[in-house]
Design a protein around this motif. Structure first.
Motif, PDB file in Angstrom:
ATOM      1  N   LEU A   1      -2.005  53.428  47.463  1.00  0.00           N
ATOM      2  CA  LEU A   1      -1.939  52.515  46.325  1.00  0.00           C
ATOM      3  C   LEU A   1      -1.034  53.102  45.245  1.00  0.00           C
ATOM      4  CD1 LEU A   1      -5.688  51.461  45.815  1.00  0.00           C
ATOM      5  CD2 LEU A   1      -3.886  50.183  46.996  1.00  0.00           C
ATOM      6  N   LEU A   2      -0.262  52.232  44.596  1.00  0.00           N
ATOM      7  CA  LEU A   2       0.556  52.620  43.468  1.00  0.00           C
ATOM      8  C   LEU A   2       0.107  51.778  42.270  1.00  0.00           C
ATOM      9  CD1 LEU A   2       2.905  54.414  42.543  1.00  0.00           C
ATOM     10  CD2 LEU A   2       4.472  52.573  43.207  1.00  0.00           C
ATOM     11  N   ARG A   3      -0.553  52.424  41.322  1.00  0.00           N
ATOM     12  CA  ARG A   3      -1.160  51.720  40.189  1.00  0.00           C
ATOM     13  C   ARG A   3      -0.244  51.708  38.964  1.00  0.00           C
ATOM     14  NH1 ARG A   3      -6.793  54.476  39.054  1.00  0.00           N
ATOM     15  NH2 ARG A   3      -6.634  53.011  37.314  1.00  0.00           N
ATOM     16  N   ASN A   4      -0.548  50.753  38.044  1.00  0.00           N
ATOM     17  CA  ASN A   4       0.138  50.673  36.755  1.00  0.00           C
ATOM     18  C   ASN A   4       1.652  50.584  36.897  1.00  0.00           C
ATOM     19  OD1 ASN A   4      -2.242  50.754  35.167  1.00  0.00           O
ATOM     20  ND2 ASN A   4      -2.380  52.972  35.517  1.00  0.00           N
ATOM     21  N   VAL A   5       2.049  49.728  37.834  1.00  0.00           N
ATOM     22  CA  VAL A   5       3.464  49.436  38.044  1.00  0.00           C
ATOM     23  C   VAL A   5       3.848  48.243  37.167  1.00  0.00           C
ATOM     24  CG1 VAL A   5       5.168  48.658  39.719  1.00  0.00           C
ATOM     25  CG2 VAL A   5       3.410  50.286  40.417  1.00  0.00           C
ATOM     26  N   ARG A   6       4.920  48.352  36.433  1.00  0.00           N
ATOM     27  CA  ARG A   6       5.365  47.240  35.589  1.00  0.00           C
ATOM     28  C   ARG A   6       6.278  46.316  36.386  1.00  0.00           C
ATOM     29  NH1 ARG A   6       4.640  46.392  30.616  1.00  0.00           N
ATOM     30  NH2 ARG A   6       4.029  48.566  30.265  1.00  0.00           N
ATOM     31  N   LEU A   7       5.879  45.038  36.492  1.00  0.00           N
ATOM     32  CA  LEU A   7       6.676  44.027  37.180  1.00  0.00           C
ATOM     33  C   LEU A   7       7.079  42.927  36.206  1.00  0.00           C
ATOM     34  CD1 LEU A   7       4.686  43.467  40.523  1.00  0.00           C
ATOM     35  CD2 LEU A   7       6.556  45.075  40.082  1.00  0.00           C
ATOM     36  N   GLU A   8       8.220  42.324  36.474  1.00  0.00           N
ATOM     37  CA  GLU A   8       8.653  41.194  35.658  1.00  0.00           C
ATOM     38  C   GLU A   8       7.903  39.936  36.077  1.00  0.00           C
ATOM     39  OE1 GLU A   8      13.094  42.762  34.464  1.00  0.00           O
ATOM     40  OE2 GLU A   8      12.933  40.996  35.760  1.00  0.00           O
ATOM     41  N   ASP A   9       7.419  39.173  35.078  1.00  0.00           N
ATOM     42  CA  ASP A   9       6.623  37.967  35.322  1.00  0.00           C
ATOM     43  C   ASP A   9       7.387  36.680  35.056  1.00  0.00           C
ATOM     44  OD1 ASP A   9       4.256  39.197  36.101  1.00  0.00           O
ATOM     45  OD2 ASP A   9       3.555  39.437  34.039  1.00  0.00           O
ATOM     46  N   GLY A  10       8.384  36.714  34.183  1.00  0.00           N
ATOM     47  CA  GLY A  10       9.094  35.490  33.841  1.00  0.00           C
ATOM     48  C   GLY A  10       9.932  35.685  32.599  1.00  0.00           C
ATOM     49  N   PHE A  11      10.622  34.620  32.194  1.00  0.00           N
ATOM     50  CA  PHE A  11      11.460  34.675  31.008  1.00  0.00           C
ATOM     51  C   PHE A  11      10.733  34.074  29.812  1.00  0.00           C
ATOM     52  CE2 PHE A  11      15.104  34.279  34.171  1.00  0.00           C
ATOM     53  CZ  PHE A  11      15.408  35.630  34.118  1.00  0.00           C
ATOM     54  N   GLU A  12      10.990  34.633  28.647  1.00  0.00           N
ATOM     55  CA  GLU A  12      10.565  34.029  27.394  1.00  0.00           C
ATOM     56  C   GLU A  12      11.768  33.289  26.826  1.00  0.00           C
ATOM     57  OE1 GLU A  12       9.172  35.426  22.927  1.00  0.00           O
ATOM     58  OE2 GLU A  12       8.798  36.757  24.645  1.00  0.00           O
ATOM     59  N   ARG A  13      11.570  32.022  26.443  1.00  0.00           N
ATOM     60  CA  ARG A  13      12.698  31.191  26.014  1.00  0.00           C
ATOM     61  C   ARG A  13      12.541  30.739  24.563  1.00  0.00           C
ATOM     62  NH1 ARG A  13      15.514  29.459  30.657  1.00  0.00           N
ATOM     63  NH2 ARG A  13      14.367  29.902  32.592  1.00  0.00           N
ATOM     64  N   GLU A  14      13.668  30.531  23.953  1.00  0.00           N
ATOM     65  CA  GLU A  14      13.751  29.898  22.642  1.00  0.00           C
ATOM     66  C   GLU A  14      14.599  28.649  22.848  1.00  0.00           C
ATOM     67  OE1 GLU A  14      16.120  31.459  19.059  1.00  0.00           O
ATOM     68  OE2 GLU A  14      14.074  32.253  18.753  1.00  0.00           O
ATOM     69  N   GLY A  15      13.932  27.522  23.039  1.00  0.00           N
ATOM     70  CA  GLY A  15      14.640  26.339  23.500  1.00  0.00           C
ATOM     71  C   GLY A  15      15.065  26.547  24.937  1.00  0.00           C
ATOM     72  N   GLU A  16      16.352  26.420  25.218  1.00  0.00           N
ATOM     73  CA  GLU A  16      16.866  26.647  26.569  1.00  0.00           C
ATOM     74  C   GLU A  16      17.367  28.081  26.770  1.00  0.00           C
ATOM     75  OE1 GLU A  16      16.708  24.432  29.057  1.00  0.00           O
ATOM     76  OE2 GLU A  16      15.573  23.198  27.656  1.00  0.00           O
ATOM     77  N   THR A  17      17.313  28.871  25.717  1.00  0.00           N
ATOM     78  CA  THR A  17      17.895  30.212  25.773  1.00  0.00           C
ATOM     79  C   THR A  17      16.851  31.253  26.161  1.00  0.00           C
ATOM     80  OG1 THR A  17      19.475  29.610  24.043  1.00  0.00           O
ATOM     81  CG2 THR A  17      19.158  31.960  24.472  1.00  0.00           C
ATOM     82  N   VAL A  18      17.174  32.077  27.157  1.00  0.00           N
ATOM     83  CA  VAL A  18      16.322  33.199  27.531  1.00  0.00           C
ATOM     84  C   VAL A  18      16.510  34.300  26.493  1.00  0.00           C
ATOM     85  CG1 VAL A  18      15.876  34.985  29.250  1.00  0.00           C
ATOM     86  CG2 VAL A  18      16.408  32.655  29.988  1.00  0.00           C
ATOM     87  N   ILE A  19      15.426  34.692  25.849  1.00  0.00           N
ATOM     88  CA  ILE A  19      15.528  35.706  24.791  1.00  0.00           C
ATOM     89  C   ILE A  19      14.797  36.999  25.133  1.00  0.00           C
ATOM     90  CG2 ILE A  19      15.828  33.987  22.977  1.00  0.00           C
ATOM     91  CD1 ILE A  19      12.859  34.504  22.207  1.00  0.00           C
ATOM     92  N   ALA A  20      13.951  36.959  26.163  1.00  0.00           N
ATOM     93  CA  ALA A  20      13.207  38.169  26.539  1.00  0.00           C
ATOM     94  C   ALA A  20      12.668  37.992  27.956  1.00  0.00           C
ATOM     95  CB  ALA A  20      12.054  38.430  25.569  1.00  0.00           C
ATOM     96  N   THR A  21      12.184  39.092  28.517  1.00  0.00           N
ATOM     97  CA  THR A  21      11.576  39.081  29.849  1.00  0.00           C
ATOM     98  C   THR A  21      10.129  39.536  29.737  1.00  0.00           C
ATOM     99  OG1 THR A  21      13.721  39.611  30.864  1.00  0.00           O
ATOM    100  CG2 THR A  21      11.751  39.959  32.203  1.00  0.00           C
ATOM    101  N   LYS A  22       9.225  38.744  30.280  1.00  0.00           N
ATOM    102  CA  LYS A  22       7.800  39.071  30.250  1.00  0.00           C
ATOM    103  C   LYS A  22       7.476  40.014  31.405  1.00  0.00           C
ATOM    104  CE  LYS A  22       6.818  34.345  28.678  1.00  0.00           C
ATOM    105  NZ  LYS A  22       6.139  33.075  29.046  1.00  0.00           N
ATOM    106  N   THR A  23       6.621  40.978  31.146  1.00  0.00           N
ATOM    107  CA  THR A  23       6.183  41.904  32.195  1.00  0.00           C
ATOM    108  C   THR A  23       4.687  42.132  32.078  1.00  0.00           C
ATOM    109  OG1 THR A  23       6.509  43.911  30.878  1.00  0.00           O
ATOM    110  CG2 THR A  23       8.411  43.108  32.132  1.00  0.00           C
ATOM    111  N   SER A  24       4.085  42.577  33.187  1.00  0.00           N
ATOM    112  CA  SER A  24       2.675  42.973  33.214  1.00  0.00           C
ATOM    113  C   SER A  24       2.521  44.138  34.173  1.00  0.00           C
ATOM    114  CB  SER A  24       1.782  41.804  33.661  1.00  0.00           C
ATOM    115  OG  SER A  24       1.881  40.708  32.786  1.00  0.00           O
ATOM    116  N   LEU A  25       1.350  44.776  34.103  1.00  0.00           N
ATOM    117  CA  LEU A  25       1.066  45.902  34.996  1.00  0.00           C
ATOM    118  C   LEU A  25       0.324  45.416  36.231  1.00  0.00           C
ATOM    119  CD1 LEU A  25      -0.019  48.640  32.434  1.00  0.00           C
ATOM    120  CD2 LEU A  25       2.240  48.258  33.473  1.00  0.00           C
ATOM    121  N   TYR A  26       0.692  46.020  37.380  1.00  0.00           N
ATOM    122  CA  TYR A  26       0.127  45.616  38.668  1.00  0.00           C
ATOM    123  C   TYR A  26      -0.216  46.840  39.503  1.00  0.00           C
ATOM    124  CZ  TYR A  26       1.618  40.831  37.723  1.00  0.00           C
ATOM    125  OH  TYR A  26       1.767  39.585  37.166  1.00  0.00           O
ATOM    126  N   GLN A  27      -0.921  46.553  40.580  1.00  0.00           N
ATOM    127  CA  GLN A  27      -1.262  47.557  41.586  1.00  0.00           C
ATOM    128  C   GLN A  27      -0.642  47.116  42.900  1.00  0.00           C
ATOM    129  OE1 GLN A  27      -5.422  49.237  42.123  1.00  0.00           O
ATOM    130  NE2 GLN A  27      -5.382  47.762  43.781  1.00  0.00           N
TER     131      GLN A  27
END
Length: 468
Positions: free
Chosen positions: A62-88
């Motif tokens: 097992l590899l714990r506390n791995v940060r993966l990308e979950d999706g884009f954060e948008r301001e209107g149609e513009t991508v302004i950031a990338t959402k991430t969370s921790l996974y196993q």
């Protein structure tokens, strides 16, 4: 001699080197500032302690506390950031067999390791490198002056140098493999000299080095007639190399070196057809003869469908001289015949049309080319650096563009698709991956973030990880 309209390999490499050096210095400074900012808001991602290990012997863990990308954060149609969370992640025999939120109860029967919040990205691929002839791993040695030297002068110089490199070529190839691991690369394609000076010795030595690293590194080999397929009369040696486990027939500047474009290309393609191998040709020429060579290759593949999807145009600087309808027609031909293009992302007076190639479905790859050898001393082995150069050259300075630029370094494997849906990693994917000290892939590309651990088929081949 090249005319004034030609962009030589030397000019491309020289200009690229200047940008690379400047970019690396800026990236280093920005990375330090970013590191302070990140750590002000987050706990340290990794530090040395007694539980830090440099190898994982268990095939199932097992590899714990791995940060993966979950999706884009948008301001209107513009991508302004990338959402991430921790996974196993659960890894079994080189495959990712389960992906679960970090707070999922762990299987206490499995060895467990902690990524401590580092970002997981696909491992990178160096798809144009010369592992067989390098100064790397030995004492520092800069190349001799190139000013005023033609490619034939460089070939003459190499004919003297190769015998001096052969006795240590295995050790030097292994040193570069270690360098590539440290930069996040687990897969490569290496060109290997087939010439009258070394015969098949360079190939034999490269294969010894690769055999020693078969558990931690995957590499295709191109038999490369560096001194000219016709000029050095190596057709027979090339055919012998095809029987030694080589995957690709190489070629080199059929007009400038061999002096007979059609005859040289015909000889190269005939070896490939007879041996049922692929083709990967160095084409530096930017004269009309270079354009003619590209068009002739497209025509040849069209007439020999068994070659479709099996031809790579390395460098292909002639494409940078084309415009408008002629460029569109050539790119359409490359796409129809399923060519790929291997580019070092050169910066010069003429820019390669890499985005246009990708948009039309041509697979675009990148590579180091020279690390430290008699051609150039500037190769770092970092494909993240190549993605950074791509982003700079083609104006991908925003969050979305930076994430897309990563594709050239990873064989078009990206964590998120264009809509922001996670597509990597997925269950049953190969565990070809790296842990990077970055908050998201956009930052990793922009900052050329440091690689902290590299995994090949689930094996830790560089860096360290925390044992739980």
């Amino acid at each position: 001699m090249q005319n004034i309209h030609q962009q030589s390999r030397r000019n491309f490499l020289s200009n690229t080197a200047k940008l690379t050096a400047g970019s690396a210095l800026m990236a280093s400074a920005m990375a330090s500032a970013a590191s302070i900012s990140i750590r002000a808001n987050n706990p340290p991602t990794q530090c040395a302690d007694l539980n830090s290990i440099k190898s994982i012997n268990a095939p199932h863990y097992l590899l714990r506390n791995v940060r993966l990308e979950d999706g884009f954060e948008r301001e209107g149609e513009t991508v302004i950031a990338t959402k991430t969370s921790l996974y196993q992640l659960e890894i079994n025999n080189g495959k990712i067999v389960a992906i679960q939120p970090a707070n999922t109860a762990a299987d206490n029967t499995l060895p467990t390791f902690d990524a401590r919040g580092l970002l997981l990205l696909p491992a990178t691929r160096d798809m144009h490198i010369h592992l067989d002839k390098t100064f790397y791993g030995g004492p520092w040695q800069a190349p001799r002056p190139r000013k005023g030297k033609t490619i034939m002068d460089m070939i003459a110089r190499e004919q003297v140098l190769i015998p001096k490199l052969l006795p240590t070529s295995v050790e030097h190839a292994e040193a570069i493999i270690g360098l590539l691991h440290s930069k996040g690369t687990t897969v490569a394609r290496s060109h290997c000299n087939i010439d009258p000076v070394s015969g098949l010795k360079s190939l034999e030595h490269l294969q010894i080095a690769l055999e020693k690293h078969k558990a931690d590194f995957s590499c295709e080999i191109v038999a490369f007639p560096q001194h000219g397929l016709l000029h050095s009369h190596v057709d027979g040696l090339m055919r012998e190399a095809m029987q030694m486990g080589v995957q690709y027939v190489g070629g080199l500047d059929p007009t400038n070196v061999d002096g007979a474009m059609e005859k040289s290309l015909d000889a190269m393609f005939q070896i490939a057809i007879d041996s049922q191998k692929g083709v990967d040709i160095h084409l530096h020429e930017t004269s009309p003869a270079g354009v003619a060579a590209v068009k002739y290759m497209i025509k040849t593949v069209e007439q020999n469908p068994q070659l479709q999807g099996k031809v790579t145009l390395s460098h292909g600087f002639a494409l940078s001289t084309l415009h408008d309808a002629e460029l569109d027609a050539v790119i359409d031909g490359l796409a129809r015949q399923q060519f790929s293009v291997a580019s070092t992302v050169p910066i010069g007076k003429l820019a390669m049309p890499l985005p246009q190639l990708s948009e039309k479905g041509v697979v675009v790859m990148t590579g180091t080319d020279s690390v430290i050898d008699h051609w150039s001393p500037f190769g770092t082995g970092s494909m993240l650096e190549k993605a950074n150069l791509y982003a700079q050259l083609y104006g991908n300075s925003d969050e979305f563009g930076l994430t897309r630029s990563l594709a050239i370094a990873t064989g078009n494997v990206l964590p998120l698709d264009d809509s922001g849906k996670r597509q990597w990693p997925a269950v049953n994917d190969n565990a070809e991956m790296i842990l990077v000290d970055a908050s998201c892939s956009a930052e990793a590309v922009a900052r050329i973030s440091p690689v902290k651990a590299t995994f090949h088929q689930g094996r830790l081949v560089f860096g360290s990880i925390q044992k739980v």
